[in-house]
Each structure stands twice: as C-alpha cells, then as structure tokens.
Motif scaffolding. Structure first.
Motif, PDB file in Angstrom:
ATOM      1  N   VAL A 458       1.115  -1.218   0.068  1.00 54.20           N
ATOM      2  CA  VAL A 458       0.273   0.375   0.125  1.00 54.20           C
ATOM      3  C   VAL A 458       1.142   1.067  -0.131  1.00 54.20           C
ATOM      4  CG1 VAL A 458       0.173   0.368   2.661  1.00 54.20           C
ATOM      5  CG2 VAL A 458      -1.706   0.782   1.491  1.00 54.20           C
ATOM      6  N   SER A 459       0.255   2.629  -0.345  1.00 53.92           N
ATOM      7  CA  SER A 459       0.908   3.148  -0.373  1.00 53.92           C
ATOM      8  C   SER A 459       0.642   4.612   0.081  1.00 53.92           C
ATOM      9  CB  SER A 459       1.648   4.207  -1.829  1.00 53.92           C
ATOM     10  OG  SER A 459       2.310   3.270  -2.934  1.00 53.92           O
ATOM     11  N   GLY A 460       1.076   6.000   0.504  1.00 52.04           N
ATOM     12  CA  GLY A 460       0.885   6.548   1.565  1.00 52.04           C
ATOM     13  C   GLY A 460       1.191   8.106   1.037  1.00 52.04           C
ATOM     14  N   ALA A 461       0.483   9.347   1.625  1.00 52.09           N
ATOM     15  CA  ALA A 461       1.481  10.330   1.680  1.00 52.09           C
ATOM     16  C   ALA A 461       0.987  11.341   2.839  1.00 52.09           C
ATOM     17  CB  ALA A 461       1.423  11.260  -0.165  1.00 52.09           C
ATOM     18  N   LEU A 462       1.984  12.704   2.787  1.00 57.82           N
ATOM     19  CA  LEU A 462       1.503  13.897   3.776  1.00 57.82           C
ATOM     20  C   LEU A 462       2.353  14.571   3.309  1.00 57.82           C
ATOM     21  CD1 LEU A 462       0.841  12.892   7.681  1.00 57.82           C
ATOM     22  CD2 LEU A 462       2.440  14.933   7.147  1.00 57.82           C
ATOM     23  N   VAL A 463       1.437  15.401   3.836  1.00 57.65           N
ATOM     24  CA  VAL A 463       1.970  16.450   3.664  1.00 57.65           C
ATOM     25  C   VAL A 463       1.111  18.194   4.738  1.00 57.65           C
ATOM     26  CG1 VAL A 463      -0.209  17.765   2.150  1.00 57.65           C
ATOM     27  CG2 VAL A 463       2.143  18.339   2.107  1.00 57.65           C
ATOM     28  N   ALA A 464       2.111  19.159   5.049  1.00 55.07           N
ATOM     29  CA  ALA A 464       1.963  19.800   5.738  1.00 55.07           C
ATOM     30  C   ALA A 464       2.257  21.136   5.335  1.00 55.07           C
ATOM     31  CB  ALA A 464       2.131  19.859   7.572  1.00 55.07           C
ATOM     32  N   LEU A 465       1.200  21.838   5.566  1.00 56.54           N
ATOM     33  CA  LEU A 465       2.256  23.758   5.143  1.00 56.54           C
ATOM     34  C   LEU A 465       1.409  24.569   6.884  1.00 56.54           C
ATOM     35  CD1 LEU A 465      -0.526  23.698   1.909  1.00 56.54           C
ATOM     36  CD2 LEU A 465       1.972  23.615   2.512  1.00 56.54           C
ATOM     37  N   ASP A 466       2.168  25.935   6.524  1.00 62.57           N
ATOM     38  CA  ASP A 466       1.921  26.757   7.699  1.00 62.57           C
ATOM     39  C   ASP A 466       0.569  27.344   7.045  1.00 62.57           C
ATOM     40  OD1 ASP A 466       1.872  29.433   9.032  1.00 62.57           O
ATOM     41  OD2 ASP A 466       3.856  29.662   8.769  1.00 62.57           O
ATOM     42  N   PRO A 467      -0.647  27.413   7.785  1.00 61.34           N
ATOM     43  CA  PRO A 467      -1.806  28.141   6.930  1.00 61.34           C
ATOM     44  C   PRO A 467      -1.535  29.725   7.051  1.00 61.34           C
ATOM     45  CG  PRO A 467      -2.244  27.660   9.215  1.00 61.34           C
ATOM     46  CD  PRO A 467      -1.156  27.145   8.859  1.00 61.34           C
ATOM     47  N   GLN A 468      -0.921  30.081   7.908  1.00 69.05           N
ATOM     48  CA  GLN A 468      -0.034  32.045   7.765  1.00 69.05           C
ATOM     49  C   GLN A 468       0.123  32.345   6.530  1.00 69.05           C
ATOM     50  OE1 GLN A 468      -2.075  33.011   9.897  1.00 69.05           O
ATOM     51  NE2 GLN A 468      -3.007  31.193  10.834  1.00 69.05           N
ATOM     52  N   ASN A 469       1.520  31.097   5.640  1.00 68.91           N
ATOM     53  CA  ASN A 469       1.147  31.609   4.663  1.00 68.91           C
ATOM     54  C   ASN A 469       2.344  30.934   3.876  1.00 68.91           C
ATOM     55  OD1 ASN A 469       3.761  30.373   5.732  1.00 68.91           O
ATOM     56  ND2 ASN A 469       4.867  32.371   5.959  1.00 68.91           N
ATOM     57  N   ILE A 613      -9.554  27.316   5.343  1.00 72.96           N
ATOM     58  CA  ILE A 613     -10.415  27.626   6.361  1.00 72.96           C
ATOM     59  C   ILE A 613      -9.053  27.858   7.716  1.00 72.96           C
ATOM     60  CG2 ILE A 613     -11.643  25.649   7.576  1.00 72.96           C
ATOM     61  CD1 ILE A 613     -12.343  24.979   5.359  1.00 72.96           C
ATOM     62  N   ALA A 614      -8.747  26.926   7.927  1.00 80.25           N
ATOM     63  CA  ALA A 614      -7.496  27.587   9.054  1.00 80.25           C
ATOM     64  C   ALA A 614      -7.156  29.224   9.669  1.00 80.25           C
ATOM     65  CB  ALA A 614      -6.340  26.592   8.782  1.00 80.25           C
ATOM     66  N   ASN A 615      -6.986  29.656   8.092  1.00 73.86           N
ATOM     67  CA  ASN A 615      -6.601  31.578   8.385  1.00 73.86           C
ATOM     68  C   ASN A 615      -7.532  32.323   7.914  1.00 73.86           C
ATOM     69  OD1 ASN A 615      -7.019  31.646   5.520  1.00 73.86           O
ATOM     70  ND2 ASN A 615      -4.866  30.991   4.774  1.00 73.86           N
ATOM     71  N   GLY A 616      -8.656  32.212   8.205  1.00 75.42           N
ATOM     72  CA  GLY A 616      -9.664  33.056   8.456  1.00 75.42           C
ATOM     73  C   GLY A 616     -10.178  33.680   6.823  1.00 75.42           C
ATOM     74  N   GLY A 617      -9.643  32.701   6.066  1.00 72.58           N
ATOM     75  CA  GLY A 617     -10.217  32.821   4.531  1.00 72.58           C
ATOM     76  C   GLY A 617      -8.790  33.253   3.068  1.00 72.58           C
ATOM     77  N   TYR A 618      -8.091  32.993   3.554  1.00 71.35           N
ATOM     78  CA  TYR A 618      -7.360  33.857   2.625  1.00 71.35           C
ATOM     79  C   TYR A 618      -6.738  32.543   2.047  1.00 71.35           C
ATOM     80  CZ  TYR A 618      -7.563  38.084   5.283  1.00 71.35           C
ATOM     81  OH  TYR A 618      -7.805  39.201   6.506  1.00 71.35           O
ATOM     82  N   LEU A 619      -6.373  32.610   0.685  1.00 65.09           N
ATOM     83  CA  LEU A 619      -5.832  32.230  -0.208  1.00 65.09           C
ATOM     84  C   LEU A 619      -4.181  31.992  -0.473  1.00 65.09           C
ATOM     85  CD1 LEU A 619      -6.593  29.029  -2.137  1.00 65.09           C
ATOM     86  CD2 LEU A 619      -5.887  31.158  -3.873  1.00 65.09           C
ATOM     87  N   ASP A 755      -1.863  27.404  13.497  1.00 69.91           N
ATOM     88  CA  ASP A 755      -0.738  26.849  13.263  1.00 69.91           C
ATOM     89  C   ASP A 755      -0.567  26.107  11.947  1.00 69.91           C
ATOM     90  OD1 ASP A 755      -0.623  29.432  14.827  1.00 69.91           O
ATOM     91  OD2 ASP A 755       0.139  28.646  16.519  1.00 69.91           O
ATOM     92  N   LEU A 756      -0.556  25.471  11.621  1.00 68.92           N
ATOM     93  CA  LEU A 756       0.047  24.309  11.091  1.00 68.92           C
ATOM     94  C   LEU A 756      -1.441  23.132  10.253  1.00 68.92           C
ATOM     95  CD1 LEU A 756       3.001  22.530  10.254  1.00 68.92           C
ATOM     96  CD2 LEU A 756       1.609  20.850  11.937  1.00 68.92           C
ATOM     97  N   VAL A 757      -1.546  23.027   8.962  1.00 73.38           N
ATOM     98  CA  VAL A 757      -2.759  22.294   8.376  1.00 73.38           C
ATOM     99  C   VAL A 757      -1.658  21.007   7.844  1.00 73.38           C
ATOM    100  CG1 VAL A 757      -3.597  22.248   6.344  1.00 73.38           C
ATOM    101  CG2 VAL A 757      -4.338  24.107   7.859  1.00 73.38           C
ATOM    102  N   ALA A 758      -2.832  19.599   7.631  1.00 76.93           N
ATOM    103  CA  ALA A 758      -1.926  18.682   7.626  1.00 76.93           C
ATOM    104  C   ALA A 758      -3.651  17.608   6.504  1.00 76.93           C
ATOM    105  CB  ALA A 758      -1.384  17.998   8.614  1.00 76.93           C
ATOM    106  N   THR A 759      -2.585  17.435   5.210  1.00 77.47           N
ATOM    107  CA  THR A 759      -3.897  16.549   4.771  1.00 77.47           C
ATOM    108  C   THR A 759      -2.592  14.601   4.954  1.00 77.47           C
ATOM    109  OG1 THR A 759      -4.734  17.604   3.664  1.00 77.47           O
ATOM    110  CG2 THR A 759      -4.166  15.987   3.144  1.00 77.47           C
ATOM    111  N   ALA A 760      -3.699  13.682   5.006  1.00 78.72           N
ATOM    112  CA  ALA A 760      -2.543  12.412   4.841  1.00 78.72           C
ATOM    113  C   ALA A 760      -3.246  11.649   3.811  1.00 78.72           C
ATOM    114  CB  ALA A 760      -2.742  11.950   5.928  1.00 78.72           C
ATOM    115  N   TRP A 761      -2.608  10.624   2.467  1.00 80.28           N
ATOM    116  CA  TRP A 761      -3.675   9.826   2.343  1.00 80.28           C
ATOM    117  C   TRP A 761      -3.265   8.768   1.806  1.00 80.28           C
ATOM    118  CZ3 TRP A 761      -1.668   7.379  -1.567  1.00 80.28           C
ATOM    119  CH2 TRP A 761      -2.158   6.590  -2.685  1.00 80.28           C
ATOM    120  N   VAL A 762      -3.518   7.691   2.164  1.00 80.49           N
ATOM    121  CA  VAL A 762      -3.690   6.039   1.950  1.00 80.49           C
ATOM    122  C   VAL A 762      -4.202   5.559   0.664  1.00 80.49           C
ATOM    123  CG1 VAL A 762      -3.317   3.573   3.271  1.00 80.49           C
ATOM    124  CG2 VAL A 762      -2.495   5.992   4.244  1.00 80.49           C
TER     125      VAL A 762
END
Length: 889
Positions: A458-469, A613-619, A755-762
């Motif tokens: 099986v495969s997987g991935a994870l990515v995390a971003l700072d929602p502020q920038n 969603i985490a930072n108040g509506g900014y892309l 201060d941190l957003v993360a997405t995991a996929w499997v």
C-alpha cells in the motif's frame, strides 16, 4: 684570449637568439593564452547543498565533490606535505623553477622520454584551470607563460589556496576539503599526520594512489611524502616513524547527510534545475534552505511509515521472500514431483556446470548466509534477515549486519496469513505457524523491539503547510523514495471523497444556510432518463437520521446531505465556490458527484484548500524554499510569500539594491535580499477568497468532526467520523475531516490547528485495487485487553479515512503540537452565539439537554422559537448500551 672572446660572443649570440626565440614563441602563442585575471574571482564548480530550515543537510547534488576552504583553515602539516612533495621552492621562484626545468631537460636528453614534468604548483594550477593534461611541448610552453602571468596577478598565498581547492584527488573529490570528507568522513582539522600525508600524495596519480582503490600503493606514496617532509625538516623522526607505521584507514564517505528527506530534496532540486538549468544548479555552489523544520519532517516520515506498516499488518503476512534451506514444497511441486530445493530463485539457482544448489542447513555457514542477505534490497527501516531457529513463541534471526536477534511473540503475533485484501487467515498460535528455519525475511525496529516485517504494498503520503503563509512544513511522498520516486503528496491526483465536503458546506453558508439549518438525511433515488439508470447515493454506513442539523451532518459525513446542499446552492455556483480554495476548475466535475468527492486532487492541493479555512479565508501559495545562499554563504534570495492578513502590519528586511532575476522571482517565489543596505518590506497580503466568518463557521463544524459530542446519559451522544483525533490529542483547538471514496480505493484525513494544516492519504498505486477490510486479531486484544490499540493493528472492518489515513495525521500532529498551548481560532466580528433547540435548530427558552449553543453570522440566527410540542426529548429513545472501544473499531 682569442678563444675566450669567441666563446663569449657565441654565448651572447646564443642567449640573444634564445631570448628572441622565447619572445617569438610568446607572441606566436599569445592569442591562445587565456586571461588569468579570472582567477581573481574564481567560482568553484561546487555541488548544490540542500538544508532543512534549521540547517541540517538533507542532500547534495553534483558530480564533482568540492568543499572550498580558506588557506588559514588548512592544517600546516598538509601545506608542508604538499610543498615538500610538489614544489619545495614554491615561495622562492616566480612561477617557473629553473632548477626543476633544468633537471627535466637533462633527464629528457639522457632517456629521450618525458618522465619529469618539472611543474611548479603555479604551473599545475595553470594546467588545471586552462589546459589539458596531454604531454606536448606546446602545452608545456603555454603552461610556463600562463604560470608567469599568474604570479604577476596573484600572491603566493592566493595561488596556494586556489591550488588546494582545485586539485583533483580521486573519487570525484576536487580540493583537499572534499578529499578529507570522501576518504575519511571528517573535516581537515580532524585528520592525523598520516591521513594528511595520504591526501598530499594524491595529485601525482589520484586514480591509482588513493587509499580506497589501491591502499598498498597509497601507503607507499604516503611514505614518500613523509620522507620529503622529514628531508625538509617539517616533521621529526619520531613523527615520521609513527605516521609511517599507521594503518591505511579509509573508506568511501558520501555527503554528511544529517537527515534523509529525499522527497523534499527532489522537489527542491527539480525547482532549481527548472530555473537555472541542470549544470548551473549542480555546480553553482548554491546552498538552499527549505521551509521545512527537521523535527516536523522526521515526525511526518515516521508517521507515514508506521501507518503503512499498521495497515499492512492488519491485512496479514504474505510470507517469507525466499528460503535458504528447508524450502517448503508447493502444491505445484507435489503435483509435478519436483524437489523443493530445485528453484529458480536468485538464492538457490545455479548456472549450468556449477555445483548443485545448497538446500540443506549444513550447506550454509554464516559467511554464505550474509552473502545471500547482501543481495536482498535494504529499504529503510527494513533489514534483511535469515531465520536461524524457531521456538514456541519466538524466533532467532541473523540479520544482514551479522547480528543475531530474537523476535519475541509480540513482534510475531500479528502475522495471520494474507489471503486477499479483505480476508485474513486464523491468528497464529506459535512461531512455527508463521516461520521456519532458513526463511529469508525482513525485520524492523519499532518502539525499541524488533519485529517481523514485510515491504508494504500500500502507498501513502502526508503534507503539512503553515496556514499563515503557505510554507511547507513536512512532505512525505511514499513509503520509500528509493523504492519509488513518484511523489504522491504533490503529483498523485486521487479522488478526495468526503474531504471535499467542508468546501461544499462553505458554499452552503455563503448562500443562506446556517450551522443549524435542517436537511433531510434520507435516501435519494433519482432516475436519469438519458442513461436509463437511477442514481442512488448512499451514506457510509447506510444509516439515515432523517432531519438533521448541518453541523451534525458534516461531523457524521452524511453523503445524502451533501448532495442536497449542492442542489440547494446550485451545481455551477458550488463548483465556482470550491475553485476559490485554489483547486483547478478543470479538476472539478460538473455533476452532482462533486458533492461526494469524485474530483481528483493532490494531497498538497487539498491541504492548501484547508489552509483557507484555518487562516480566516485567505488563499496562500505553497512554497518550500526559504532562502538561497551562494557558495560563500552570502544570501542571494529569500522567499517573499503572501500572508493571511489584511492589512499586514509587520514588516521584514529586504535589500535596497536587489540583483533581480525575473524568472526566479516570478516562478520560484523568491526575492533578492540583503545585498547592500536593509530596509523594511511590508508583508504582502494574500487574497481573501471567503469571509472570515464563513471560514470560522466551517472550522467550527470541522472541530465537531474530530470529537465525541453530546451526553451519553441524556442520549444525545454522537461521534464525529474523526473522533479518535480529539481523544488522543486531548486538544480542543483542532478540526478535521475524513474522506473515503467508493470501495475504499482512496482514504484521506485532512485537518488543522491555527498554525499547522496537514493532509494524509492512503491507497494503492493501482487505482483499481481496494483497501479492503480487516478482521479482528484476537492476539492483539489478548496481549493488551485493558488498552485496546486505537491506532494500528487492532482496527477492524472496512478501511476508511478514519482507520487508514487518520492514524498518520494523528501521530504527526501529536508530535508537532506537543508542548504548544491551546490556541483556538479567534471568533471574528459579526459572529453571534445563541441557544437553539437541538433537534429543530430553532431558538429555545429551555436550558436542558434538549438545547445547545450555536454560532451564527449576525443576522442569520433563527427568529422563531421552538414550540413545546416540537421539542424532542432524546432520553425517551431506546438505545443499546454504550459501545465498548472494540465495538466502535
């Protein structure tokens, strides 16, 4: 006197003719002589080095290994060794040593062969920078003139420093700094006299005198270097004796990698090559600093690897990779009457006319076992091993490092036979049910103990971003980069399933719905006249609650509610709203399956959407390079991201005279900084694509989805699909959403902290392969009945986002948020909180368990009060006993 006078005239004429010849030759070859002034500003062909945000080296790219050093940082013993061996009169001559030239000329007349080059260090430097190594008279003449020019332009110390950094020293090491690392894995100042002498002996013939390829010749060459140092009185007899007697200790060392993060390094390398071109990127000496802190990257990698092993172990053991002896007969062997020892496996097959294959235990000594294990690929953290003995509930193995290890029962009891992705065999009762002697297996270390392992399919991935920038904080593109270079975090577009629902619900809030809006959670049966087929979207599991508040619907991930919301808002309007979160409009399907996540996006794209969603509506724009330095450590570029703020009051320093490269600034997201004077630069504001109020309300609904809600005793209790996150992290400032596609081909968990957003996929790389289901493994429950394992092998049932992907997200966030105080998202202006009836969503005057407080955008709160005969008392419902944890799993 007559003869003396004639001889004097002859010598004078000869000298004049010789001088004229030299001048003539000089003017003849002058057009071909390069300008040596370039040596005043040499740019070394230095590899690109990539670091984490906190300065840990994660990779190095470039064919040539070079570590430039200043002359004052070079040990005096090495300088003395070089001078004694290569040019003892370096500080006395002007680039050409007449004594050396005379000796070489005399030797040429005697032997007729070009055995001695008579090259000074300056002449060697001239050849290294401007000429080839071919032995011709014209090259030697050019070398002399170039050396003479160099001596006019540079000081002796500058020449020596250039030489020490330029000289080729074997195994792709250029310069003494790189040689110290390649041969000894140390900086120059940590090397012994014997090791320094070995390096000093390499310039003569680096390919055959280096201590890795020819340690015998390297030792003899070292003795010659030490003799020259003794003759020149650079060392004492005692130092000479000790250094000559020292053993040749050398082995090939790679770059001093402090953290292996190949998916991240590959992303940065490809970006640098795209901008600079391959040659410039690999030789320009760039020092690139990622936005990723080393601690978060390590935790992300550990979380993904552990999670994939947990999934793999839930679904059973596929058996040993091979057998050295005691190979069991297969059904085909028995049917055909074959000897099980006759195999075409790479361990036991032999070419024709070779001895028979070894099939018995006595045929295998330790050395032959280790040789066989050396052929098995090492994929970190897996270590090849051979089973040497099998006890009742343990096995003894010999690993590829030659160490005997014992695997206890707790490292074996997971290994039920794998049948299919949805079927496992019975729990093993003894170690003999799993393994036999001679089996070739993988083992791995987990929480301080060794256990049986296998390479996950099986495969997987994870990515995390700072929602502020948008700064990348961690990225893992698969189980192992060395197994597959495909980065699933940034390249794999997979169906997102229910991960799309927060964006659908945001569209609903934008179009008049509220968190208390009541939607009918009932089956949908829609006939499609064009296809002649009815579309029947179902909840998973297929349970329906009837009229339900929107908050509860998202927390429980009700599919039919998402479809009804899409219909209420409109397909085109919903698709346009989802595109605001950074998704490519071309990847957004324009049919009602959009509401169930039929669109395909990468984990990075999903994580970017969650940041809004985490930072108040900014892309914000994801970026992964924080700054770029040159080979001298001077800052050339730094990131200039957009920030989730408007207005942005803080400032950051920036150059007043930037050396701008438009392509780099535009495509790389970098900006020149700190070239001359520093001045303030305001943060650039990101576009606000949804209101702060909309973002807050969606975020608060997602907080509901990662916790248990209500009161069990009052029969208002319900679980969000990601409830384990809150139970384990024990935080109230997180939110998340599970995601599972049809037949569990893709599973997701996306969530956030302020201060941190993360997405995991499997999922499987083969998109047609389902993740299946796991049955209950009683061994694991028996081992630890008081604390049923929440996050790994004990999970049973059909795989979904909460079970397959959620544990990786939870483990990562548990480490990333460790020690951080609670910091909930602030409540924006124009958000009010009123008490409503739990079942109808209307205002209420009651204050009991039938009510709760809810957030609303001011002006959208309900106006009508619930009537007494409309109040539902949930305590009157008949409910079974509260489920135990294993029943929930």
């Amino acid at each position: 006197m007559k003869y003396i006078k004639s001889l004097f005239i002859l010598l004078l004429v000869g000298a004049t003719l010789g001088a004229a010849a030299v001048v003539g030759i000089y003017f003849y070859i002058k057009p071909d002589l390069p300008s040596v002034t370039v040596l005043k500003d040499v740019r070394w062909q230095t590899p690109m080095r990539i670091f984490t945000q906190d300065g840990k080296l994660i990779s190095q790219y470039g064919v040539k290994r070079r570590i430039p050093v200043k002359l004052e940082d070079v040990p005096q013993d090495l300088i003395n060794a070089i001078l004694a061996t290569e040019d003892s009169r370096f500080y006395q001559h002007k680039g050409i040593d007449p004594i050396g030239l005379g000796r070489a000329a005399f030797n040429l007349m005697l032997t007729g062969e070009k055995q001695q080059g008579a090259s000074t260090l300056t002449m060697q430097l001239a050849r290294g920078f401007f000429l080839s190594r071919e032995k011709t008279y014209i090259r030697k003449i050019k070398e002399i003139f170039i050396a003479w020019h160099i001596e006019q332009v540079l000081s002796k110390d500058e020449i020596l420093e250039l030489y020490l950094n330029k000289v080729e020293l074997g195994h792709r090491a250029f310069g003494v700094g790189a040689a110290a690392q390649v041969y000894y894995g140390k900086p120059l100042n940590e090397l012994s006299l014997a090791q320094l002498a070995t390096i000093a002996g390499l310039p003569q013939a680096p390919s055959v005198l280096n201590p890795i390829s020819r340690p015998d010749r390297a030792k003899e060459r070292r003795r010659i270097v030490l003799l020259r140092m003794l003759d020149e009185k650079f060392i004492t007899r005692q130092q000479f004796d000790q250094a000559v007697a020292a053993p040749v200790t050398s082995s090939r060392h790679g770059a001093e990698i402090e953290l292996d993060a190949p998916y991240l390094a590959d992303m940065i390398y490809n970006q640098m090559v795209e901008i600079y071109g391959k040659e410039e990127a690999e030789t320009g000496g760039y020092q690139v600093y990622a936005t990723v802190p080393s601690d978060l990257q390590v935790e992300a990698q550990n979380a993904v690897v552990r999670n994939l092993h947990d999934y793999d172990e839930r679904h059973g053991y596929r058996g040993p990779m091979d057998y050295l002896w005691n190979k069991p007969a297969t059904e085909q062997d028995e049917a055909e009457g074959n000897d099980p020892g006759e195999s075409d496996d790479f361990f036991t097959s032999e070419p024709e006319n070779e001895p028979a294959p070894r099939i018995n235990r006595e045929d295998w000594d330790q050395q032959s076992i280790l040789e066989a294990l050396a052929e098995v690929p090492r994929i970190n953290p897996l270590l090849p091993a051979a089973v040497m003995a099998v006890a009742e509930q343990s096995v003894t193995v010999l690993d590829a490092d030659g160490i005997e290890r014992e695997l206890e029962w707790q490292g074996l009891d997971w290994a039920r036979p794998y049948i299919t992705d949805s079927r496992q065999g019975p729990e093993p009762e003894t170690a003999g049910d799993i393994l036999t002697e001679g089996a070739v297996i993988y083992v791995r270390l987990q929480e301080g103990s060794w256990r049986l392992a296998q390479l996950p399919e099986v495969s997987g991935a994870l990515v995390a971003l700072d929602p502020q920038n948008g700064a990348l904080r961690a990225v893992v593109g698969g189980y192992s980069f060395y197994q597959s270079q495909f980065n699933r975090a940034t390249q794999a577009k997979r169906q997102v399933g229910s991960n799309i629902k927060p964006f659908v619900y945001s569209a609903a809030l934008e179009n008049g719905y509220t968190l208390a809006s009541i939607i009918n959670d009932a089956p949908i049966n829609q006939w499609n006249a064009a296809t002649g087929v009815a579309w029947r979207p179902e909840n998973s599991p297929a349970e329906y609650d009837g009229p339900i508040r929107m908050r509860v619907a998202l927390g429980k991930s009700k599919n039919v509610v998402s479809v009804r919301l899409l219909r209420g808002v409109g397909l085109r309007q919903t698709a346009n709203h989802i595109a605001k979160f950074g998704f490519n409009p071309e990847d957004i399907p324009l049919d009602e399956t959009l509401s169930l996540g039929s669109g395909s996006h990468t984990p990075l794209e999903v994580a970017r959407g969650i940041t809004v969603i985490a930072n108040g509506g900014y892309l914000v724009n994801p970026y992964f390079i924080e700054r770029v330095m040159d080979d001298q450590g001077v800052l050339m570029w730094e990131a200039d991201p957009v920030w989730a703020c408007n207005p942005c009051e803080e400032s950051q320093p920036v150059s007043s005279e930037p050396d701008v490269e438009a392509q780099l600034a535009a495509e790389f997201g970098l900006q020149v900084a700190f070239k001359e004077e520093e001045e303030a630069r305001e943060k650039r504001a990101a576009p606000q694509v949804i209101s702060a109020q909309n973002a807050f309300l969606v975020a608060d609904m997602m907080r509901t989805g990662v916790r248990s809600n209500g009161d069990w005793n009052k029969k208002t209790y319900w679980l969000g699909t990601g409830w384990r996150a809150r139970n384990i992290l024990e935080r109230t400032d997180i939110g998340g959403k599970t995601g599972t596609t049809n037949d569990s081909r893709d599973t997701w968990f996306s969530g956030f902290h302020k201060d941190l957003v993360a997405t995991a996929w499997v999922g499987f790389d083969d998109m047609n392969r389902q993740l299946g289901r796991a049955t209950r493994n009683q061994n694991l429950i028996n081992r630890n009945p008081e604390k049923f394992n929440w996050i790994g092998n004990a999970l049973v049932g059909t795989e979904d986002g909460a079970k397959a992907a959620g544990p990786a997200w939870i483990r990562f966030m548990q480490s990333a948020l460790n020690g951080k105080p609670e910091s909930p998202i602030p409540v924006p202006d124009d958000i009010v909180r009123v008490r409503i009836d739990r079942s109808s969503g209307k205002l209420t005057r009651r204050t009991d368990h039938t009510t709760l407080f809810e957030y609303f955008l001011q002006g959208t709160e309900p106006q009508a009060y619930v009537l007494e005969n409309e109040v539902q008392d949930f305590t009157e419902r008949k409910v079974e006993t509260k489920p135990e944890p294993e029943e929930i799993f």
